[in-house]
Design an enzyme around this catalytic site. Sequence first.
Site, short mmCIF file in Angstrom:
data_model
loop_
_atom_site.label_atom_id
_atom_site.label_comp_id
_atom_site.label_asym_id
_atom_site.label_seq_id
_atom_site.Cartn_x
_atom_site.Cartn_y
_atom_site.Cartn_z
CB SER A 278 54.49 4.99 -9.03
OG SER A 278 53.56 4.62 -10.04
CG ASP B 71 59.01 6.63 -7.70
OD1 ASP B 71 59.76 7.22 -6.90
OD2 ASP B 71 58.52 7.19 -8.71
CG HIS B 72 57.01 9.09 -4.81
ND1 HIS B 72 57.44 10.12 -3.99
CD2 HIS B 72 57.53 9.36 -6.03
CE1 HIS B 72 58.17 10.97 -4.68
NE2 HIS B 72 58.26 10.53 -5.92
CB SER C 131 65.68 14.46 -12.30
OG SER C 131 65.96 14.83 -10.97
CB SER C 132 61.70 14.74 -16.76
OG SER C 132 61.50 13.34 -16.75
CG ASP D 268 57.45 8.38 -15.16
OD1 ASP D 268 57.42 7.94 -16.31
OD2 ASP D 268 56.55 8.19 -14.34
P1 13P Z 1 59.72 13.42 -13.61
O1 13P Z 1 58.26 13.67 -13.62
O2 13P Z 1 60.50 14.70 -13.68
O3 13P Z 1 60.18 12.45 -14.63
O4 13P Z 1 60.10 12.80 -12.18
C1 13P Z 1 59.91 11.44 -11.92
C2 13P Z 1 60.06 11.13 -10.47
O5 13P Z 1 60.56 11.88 -9.67
C3 13P Z 1 59.58 9.80 -10.05
O6 13P Z 1 59.67 9.62 -8.67
O1 G3H Z 2 56.34 9.93 -8.89
C1 G3H Z 2 56.13 10.16 -10.05
C2 G3H Z 2 56.37 9.20 -11.13
O2 G3H Z 2 56.43 9.91 -12.34
C3 G3H Z 2 55.32 8.10 -11.18
O3 G3H Z 2 54.14 8.61 -11.65
O4 G3H Z 2 52.40 7.91 -9.98
O5 G3H Z 2 51.83 8.54 -12.36
O6 G3H Z 2 52.99 6.39 -11.85
P1 G3H Z 2 52.74 7.82 -11.44
ZN ZN Z 3 59.41 11.31 -7.45
#
Ligand code: 13P
Ligand code: G3H
Ligand code: ZN
Length: 342
Positions: free
Chosen positions: A50, A83-84, A225-226, A268
Site C-alpha cells: 500500500s 495496492d490502492h 477478504s480476511s 492483510d
Molecule cells: P483485509 O483487511 O480484509 O485483509 O483486506 C485487505 C485488502 O483488501 C488490501 O487491499
Molecule cells: O488496503 C488495505 C491494506 O490492508 C493495507 O493497509 O494502508 O494500513 O497499509 P495499510
Molecule cells: Zn483493499
Amino acid sequence: MPLVSMRQLLDEAAKGGYGVGAFNVNNMEQIQAIMEAARETKSPVIIQASRGARSYSQDKFLYHLMLAAAELYPEIPLVMHLDHGNSVETCKSAIELGFTSVMMDGSLMPDGKTPSTFDYNVQATREVVEMAHVKGITVEGEIGVLGGIEDGHGAGGSGLEHVTDPDQAVEFVAKTGVDALAIAIGTSHGAYKFSRKPDGAVLKMDRLIEIHKRLPKVHLVMHGSSSVPKELQDVINQYGGKLKPTWGVPVEEIQLGIRNGVRKINVDTDNRLAITGAIRKVFAESPEKFDPRDYLKPAREAMKQVVATRMKQFGQAGHAADYQPVSLTAMAKMYAQKAVGA
Ligand code: 13P
Ligand code: G3H
Ligand code: ZN
C-alpha cells in the site's frame, strides 16, 4: 524468475478456475513468510504494498527485497503490485520503481477518503492504463466503494453504502480497459467487518455473481477478504490483547466467488493478527527475552501458516510450475495489438 505481470497470473488462474491471494507486506519477514508458503504449496503469488507500506519501508528497500525474493525462489511466479494507488502520480511512481502491477483506486478522491464521481474514476483509471500498458504492466481498477479505514485509507462506513452497480461496472471496464476489477459487495478493510457471521443481507455475493454474468471475461478482485478467524483473535486476547468480537469473510464465500470470476483475493488483516498473536505470546510467556529474532521468527512462522492455508483454500497451490513467465515487453506488445487497453 523475474517479477511478472499480474495479468499473466490472473489469465492462468482463469484458465485453471482458481483464485490467487494477494498478500500485503511492509517488511522482510512478511515477504519471507509469503515466499516460504508459496514454495511449500507450489503457488504463484501476488505480493502487494500500500502507500502506507511504501512510506514505512522507504519503498526502494521493499523493491530490493522483492528482487531478492525473485532470485531466491526462482520457481515461483511473483507479482509486485501496488495496492490502492490513490492518484495517477502514485501509480506512476510505482511503475517507475519497478512494480509489475498497479491498482488505481479511483473510487475515492486522491485524499483516499472521499468517494469520487464515475467520470473522475474513469478518467484517472484510463490515464493509468495508458501509462502502464505500454510497459506491459497490469492495472486493477475499482468501482463501488469499500467500507472501513486502514491507515487513513478508506471512506469509512459499513461497506454497504456504495455496493457496485453492475451497469457501471460494465461501462467502467469498456471505458478504461482495466485488467482486473475490484468490486464492492459489503466487505471492508480491517478486523471489524461484520458483527455476526455474514449472510446475504450484508455480504452481497448475489451482486458479485450478477457482475460476473455481465462481465464473464473480467478478472474480479475481492478486497477486504480476511476471514478474521476466531482462533487468531483468541491468541491475541489470551495474551493481553483487547480485540472485540468480530467476523470476517468466510472462506466458503470466497470460494463461491472464485467459482464466479474472482481471481484475486486481498488479505492483510489475517496476517497482521497472526503476527501480533505470535509476538504477544512470546512477550507473555518469556518476558526475559529481548532479541527481536526470538519473537520475529514465531511471527513469521505464524504468518506463513495463514498464507499457506489460504493458498490451498483459494486453489492456487500446485500451479507455480504451470507456465513460463511472459516478459513485460511481450505483454506490452500484446496490449498494443488490441484496440482498447485490455
Ligand atoms: P483485509 O483487511 O480484509 O485483509 O483486506 C485487505 C485488502 O483488501 C488490501 O487491499
Ligand atoms: O488496503 C488495505 C491494506 O490492508 C493495507 O493497509 O494502508 O494500513 O497499509 P495499510
Ligand atoms: Zn483493499
